[in-house]
Design an enzyme around this catalytic site. Structure first.
Site, PDB file in Angstrom:
ATOM      1  N   ARG A   1      -3.999   4.945  -3.181  1.00  0.00           N
ATOM      2  CA  ARG A   1      -5.401   5.233  -2.602  1.00  0.00           C
ATOM      3  C   ARG A   1      -5.431   6.692  -2.009  1.00  0.00           C
ATOM      4  O   ARG A   1      -6.040   6.937  -1.063  1.00  0.00           O
ATOM      5  CB  ARG A   1      -5.369   4.245  -1.524  1.00  0.00           C
ATOM      6  CG  ARG A   1      -5.364   3.057  -1.774  1.00  0.00           C
ATOM      7  CD  ARG A   1      -5.709   1.972  -0.651  1.00  0.00           C
ATOM      8  NE  ARG A   1      -5.806   0.468  -1.132  1.00  0.00           N
ATOM      9  CZ  ARG A   1      -6.842  -0.328  -1.036  1.00  0.00           C
ATOM     10  NH1 ARG A   1      -7.913  -0.017  -0.491  1.00  0.00           N
ATOM     11  NH2 ARG A   1      -6.846  -1.632  -1.799  1.00  0.00           N
TER      12      ARG A   1
ATOM     13  N   SER B   1     -11.433  18.058  18.551  1.00  0.00           N
ATOM     14  CA  SER B   1     -11.983  18.808  17.586  1.00  0.00           C
ATOM     15  C   SER B   1     -13.710  18.938  17.959  1.00  0.00           C
ATOM     16  O   SER B   1     -14.413  19.716  17.244  1.00  0.00           O
ATOM     17  CB  SER B   1     -12.128  18.076  16.251  1.00  0.00           C
ATOM     18  OG  SER B   1     -12.529  16.837  16.653  1.00  0.00           O
ATOM     19  N   ASP B   2     -14.095  18.077  18.878  1.00  0.00           N
ATOM     20  CA  ASP B   2     -15.599  18.367  19.363  1.00  0.00           C
ATOM     21  C   ASP B   2     -15.584  17.925  20.760  1.00  0.00           C
ATOM     22  O   ASP B   2     -14.917  17.049  21.363  1.00  0.00           O
ATOM     23  CB  ASP B   2     -16.592  17.755  18.522  1.00  0.00           C
ATOM     24  CG  ASP B   2     -16.341  16.454  18.151  1.00  0.00           C
ATOM     25  OD1 ASP B   2     -15.739  15.936  16.895  1.00  0.00           O
ATOM     26  OD2 ASP B   2     -16.745  15.668  18.782  1.00  0.00           O
TER      27      ASP B   2
ATOM     28  N   ARG C   1       1.015   9.409  16.242  1.00  0.00           N
ATOM     29  CA  ARG C   1      -0.321   9.823  15.502  1.00  0.00           C
ATOM     30  C   ARG C   1      -0.580  11.167  15.948  1.00  0.00           C
ATOM     31  O   ARG C   1      -0.386  11.590  17.217  1.00  0.00           O
ATOM     32  CB  ARG C   1      -1.423   8.672  16.027  1.00  0.00           C
ATOM     33  CG  ARG C   1      -2.820   9.202  15.824  1.00  0.00           C
ATOM     34  CD  ARG C   1      -3.744   8.064  15.832  1.00  0.00           C
ATOM     35  NE  ARG C   1      -5.034   8.572  16.371  1.00  0.00           N
ATOM     36  CZ  ARG C   1      -5.692   9.371  15.277  1.00  0.00           C
ATOM     37  NH1 ARG C   1      -5.290   9.758  14.305  1.00  0.00           N
ATOM     38  NH2 ARG C   1      -6.802   9.988  15.494  1.00  0.00           N
ATOM     39  N   VAL C   2      -1.067  11.802  14.946  1.00  0.00           N
ATOM     40  CA  VAL C   2      -1.445  13.386  15.358  1.00  0.00           C
ATOM     41  C   VAL C   2      -2.898  13.382  14.797  1.00  0.00           C
ATOM     42  O   VAL C   2      -3.250  13.627  13.641  1.00  0.00           O
ATOM     43  CB  VAL C   2      -0.852  14.366  14.765  1.00  0.00           C
ATOM     44  CG1 VAL C   2       0.922  14.544  15.402  1.00  0.00           C
ATOM     45  CG2 VAL C   2      -0.265  14.007  13.175  1.00  0.00           C
TER      46      VAL C   2
ATOM     47  N   GLY D   1      -4.966  10.839  10.661  1.00  0.00           N
ATOM     48  CA  GLY D   1      -5.794   9.966   9.732  1.00  0.00           C
ATOM     49  C   GLY D   1      -5.894  10.494   8.321  1.00  0.00           C
ATOM     50  O   GLY D   1      -6.151   9.607   7.576  1.00  0.00           O
TER      51      GLY D   1
ATOM     52  N   GLU E   1     -11.214   8.747  19.889  1.00  0.00           N
ATOM     53  CA  GLU E   1     -10.698   8.675  18.530  1.00  0.00           C
ATOM     54  C   GLU E   1     -10.716   7.146  18.139  1.00  0.00           C
ATOM     55  O   GLU E   1     -11.617   6.402  18.779  1.00  0.00           O
ATOM     56  CB  GLU E   1      -9.378   9.238  18.421  1.00  0.00           C
ATOM     57  CG  GLU E   1      -8.262   8.671  19.384  1.00  0.00           C
ATOM     58  CD  GLU E   1      -7.517   7.427  18.754  1.00  0.00           C
ATOM     59  OE1 GLU E   1      -7.726   6.495  19.392  1.00  0.00           O
ATOM     60  OE2 GLU E   1      -6.608   7.760  18.224  1.00  0.00           O
ATOM     61  N   MET E   2     -10.020   6.960  16.991  1.00  0.00           N
ATOM     62  CA  MET E   2     -10.185   5.661  16.468  1.00  0.00           C
ATOM     63  C   MET E   2      -9.006   4.853  16.098  1.00  0.00           C
ATOM     64  O   MET E   2      -9.065   3.846  15.275  1.00  0.00           O
ATOM     65  CB  MET E   2     -11.027   5.635  15.146  1.00  0.00           C
ATOM     66  CG  MET E   2     -12.342   6.468  15.433  1.00  0.00           C
ATOM     67  SD  MET E   2     -13.543   6.467  13.743  1.00  0.00           S
ATOM     68  CE  MET E   2     -14.093   5.233  13.786  1.00  0.00           C
ATOM     69  N   GLU E   3      -7.894   5.046  16.472  1.00  0.00           N
ATOM     70  CA  GLU E   3      -6.807   4.257  15.984  1.00  0.00           C
ATOM     71  C   GLU E   3      -5.652   4.200  17.023  1.00  0.00           C
ATOM     72  O   GLU E   3      -4.919   3.131  16.929  1.00  0.00           O
ATOM     73  CB  GLU E   3      -5.916   5.089  14.843  1.00  0.00           C
ATOM     74  CG  GLU E   3      -6.705   5.388  13.334  1.00  0.00           C
ATOM     75  CD  GLU E   3      -7.714   6.462  13.599  1.00  0.00           C
ATOM     76  OE1 GLU E   3      -7.598   7.532  14.362  1.00  0.00           O
ATOM     77  OE2 GLU E   3      -8.612   6.423  12.838  1.00  0.00           O
TER      78      GLU E   3
ATOM     79  N   SER F   1      -7.290  13.927  15.582  1.00  0.00           N
ATOM     80  CA  SER F   1      -8.505  14.669  16.203  1.00  0.00           C
ATOM     81  C   SER F   1      -9.314  13.711  16.966  1.00  0.00           C
ATOM     82  O   SER F   1      -9.215  12.634  16.956  1.00  0.00           O
ATOM     83  CB  SER F   1      -9.640  15.275  15.207  1.00  0.00           C
ATOM     84  OG  SER F   1     -10.146  14.316  14.447  1.00  0.00           O
TER      85      SER F   1
ATOM     86  N   ARG G   1      -4.072  16.335   5.925  1.00  0.00           N
ATOM     87  CA  ARG G   1      -3.419  17.021   7.059  1.00  0.00           C
ATOM     88  C   ARG G   1      -1.844  16.509   6.803  1.00  0.00           C
ATOM     89  O   ARG G   1      -0.943  17.316   7.220  1.00  0.00           O
ATOM     90  CB  ARG G   1      -4.138  16.370   8.186  1.00  0.00           C
ATOM     91  CG  ARG G   1      -3.453  17.199   9.365  1.00  0.00           C
ATOM     92  CD  ARG G   1      -4.122  16.833  10.748  1.00  0.00           C
ATOM     93  NE  ARG G   1      -5.595  16.621  10.823  1.00  0.00           N
ATOM     94  CZ  ARG G   1      -6.186  15.546  11.328  1.00  0.00           C
ATOM     95  NH1 ARG G   1      -5.368  14.609  12.036  1.00  0.00           N
ATOM     96  NH2 ARG G   1      -7.588  15.367  11.143  1.00  0.00           N
TER      97      ARG G   1
ATOM     98  N   HIS H   1       0.721  -1.063  -0.081  1.00  0.00           N
ATOM     99  CA  HIS H   1       0.001  -0.117  -0.084  1.00  0.00           C
ATOM    100  C   HIS H   1       0.740   1.374  -0.078  1.00  0.00           C
ATOM    101  O   HIS H   1       0.175   2.257   0.204  1.00  0.00           O
ATOM    102  CB  HIS H   1      -0.901  -0.022   1.237  1.00  0.00           C
ATOM    103  CG  HIS H   1      -1.809  -1.203   1.227  1.00  0.00           C
ATOM    104  ND1 HIS H   1      -1.644  -2.330   2.005  1.00  0.00           N
ATOM    105  CD2 HIS H   1      -3.001  -1.428   0.748  1.00  0.00           C
ATOM    106  CE1 HIS H   1      -2.566  -3.305   1.972  1.00  0.00           C
ATOM    107  NE2 HIS H   1      -3.605  -2.655   1.057  1.00  0.00           N
TER     108      HIS H   1
ATOM    109  N   ARG I   1     -10.294  21.015  11.179  1.00  0.00           N
ATOM    110  CA  ARG I   1      -9.653  19.935  11.597  1.00  0.00           C
ATOM    111  C   ARG I   1      -8.341  19.591  10.781  1.00  0.00           C
ATOM    112  O   ARG I   1      -7.475  18.975  11.061  1.00  0.00           O
ATOM    113  CB  ARG I   1     -10.688  18.604  11.518  1.00  0.00           C
ATOM    114  CG  ARG I   1     -11.671  18.712  12.593  1.00  0.00           C
ATOM    115  CD  ARG I   1     -12.644  17.773  12.181  1.00  0.00           C
ATOM    116  NE  ARG I   1     -13.897  18.141  12.916  1.00  0.00           N
ATOM    117  CZ  ARG I   1     -14.759  17.245  13.509  1.00  0.00           C
ATOM    118  NH1 ARG I   1     -14.662  15.894  13.127  1.00  0.00           N
ATOM    119  NH2 ARG I   1     -15.947  17.798  14.177  1.00  0.00           N
TER     120      ARG I   1
END
Ligand SMILES: O=P(O)(O)O[C@H]1O[C@H](CO)[C@@H](O)[C@H]1O
Ligand SMILES: O=c1cc[nH]c(=O)[nH]1
Length: 232
Positions: free
Chosen positions: A43, A203-204, A87-88, A20, A179-181, A90, A24, A4, A217
């Site tokens: 991708r 971010s929120d 990782r940077v 992510g 967050e998600m990662e 939001s 960014r 990838h 963001r």
């Protein structure tokens, strides 16, 4: 070149910033790097290498969620010899005193993902930040006068939860934000004996309902990036 990532060996620095959002990554390279060169467009997951204060550093998008960041982290480590994965991202606040634009260092990452249960045959694994990177980030933030909060975060598999009140359980147990990662990144880094840290900007807020725009963001998280770049 890996499955990838369309780079050659040596194109990617030992230290990489991982948002992510691939745009960014482009913004980080164009705003902070000297002589940025794009090493990946596969991708649309832009990756760049340049220098910062004379030191070689890279930035690349990871996509959203643990499966996506795990693919990129695996290839960066195994095929390109990356040693420091920062990782940077939001994040959404789970606490009243964690406010919009606050910077959070993820000491540990809880998760709703089943991936580590699968990996460890139903047992719990506690994904944690690398202590050396964590301490360096604390020192960089102090030197730059950027206030940070640090603690447990949640790496969720869901952005849109069925139960919007479900955050309250995590909040009660001291989790700072979602967050998600991070949990996926910390686990893959540990498996390969390399270093990882997630630096997040709020971010929120799930508590107050406030949110920033997606343009904000993409581009307004300077404090977090300035801290991350000092880790190169
Ligand atoms: O801003 P990034 O780094 O993408 O991080 C957060 O934003 C995305 C959701 O909008 C998820 O990837 C989440 O972890
Ligand atoms: O609420 C939020 C904000 C950023 N990222 C998330 O995963 N959730």
């Amino acid at each position: 070149m890996s499955v990838h990532i369309g780079a050659q060996k040596g194109d990617i620095a030992e230290t990489i910033l991982l948002p992510g959002d691939p745009l960014r990554a482009k913004w980080i390279a164009e705003s902070f790097f000297e002589n940025p060169k794009c090493f990946n467009e596969i991708r649309g997951m832009y990756g760049y290498t340049g220098t910062y204060k004379g030191k070689k550093v890279s930035a690349m998008g990871t996509g959203m969620g643990i499966p996506s960041i795990s693919i990129y982290a695996n290839e960066l480590i195994k095929d390109f010899g990356v040693k420091n994965l920062i990782r940077v991202g939001s994040a959404g606040s789970y606490q009243k005193d964690v406010k919009i634009r606050d910077v959070v260092l993820a000491m540990a990452a809880s998760s709703t993902s089943g991936v580590n249960e699968l990996r460890f045959g139903g047992a719990d694994y506690a994904p944690t930040a690398d202590f050396g990177l964590f301490m360096k980030a604390i020192e960089a933030a102090k030197a730059k006068n950027i206030p940070v909060k640090a603690g447990n975060v949640l790496s969720s598999d869901e952005f849109y939860e069925d139960d919007i009140e479900s955050y309250k359980k995590w909040s009660k147990f001291g989790v700072l934000c979602v967050e998600m990662e991070a949990a996926g990144l910390y686990t893959v880094a540990a498996k390969h004996n390399v270093n990882a840290l997630a630096i997040l900007t709020i971010s929120d807020s799930l508590v107050t309902g406030e949110r920033t725009t997606s343009k904000e963001r993409e581009t307004t998280f300077r404090g977090m990036i300035e801290i991350a770049l000092e880790l190169a």
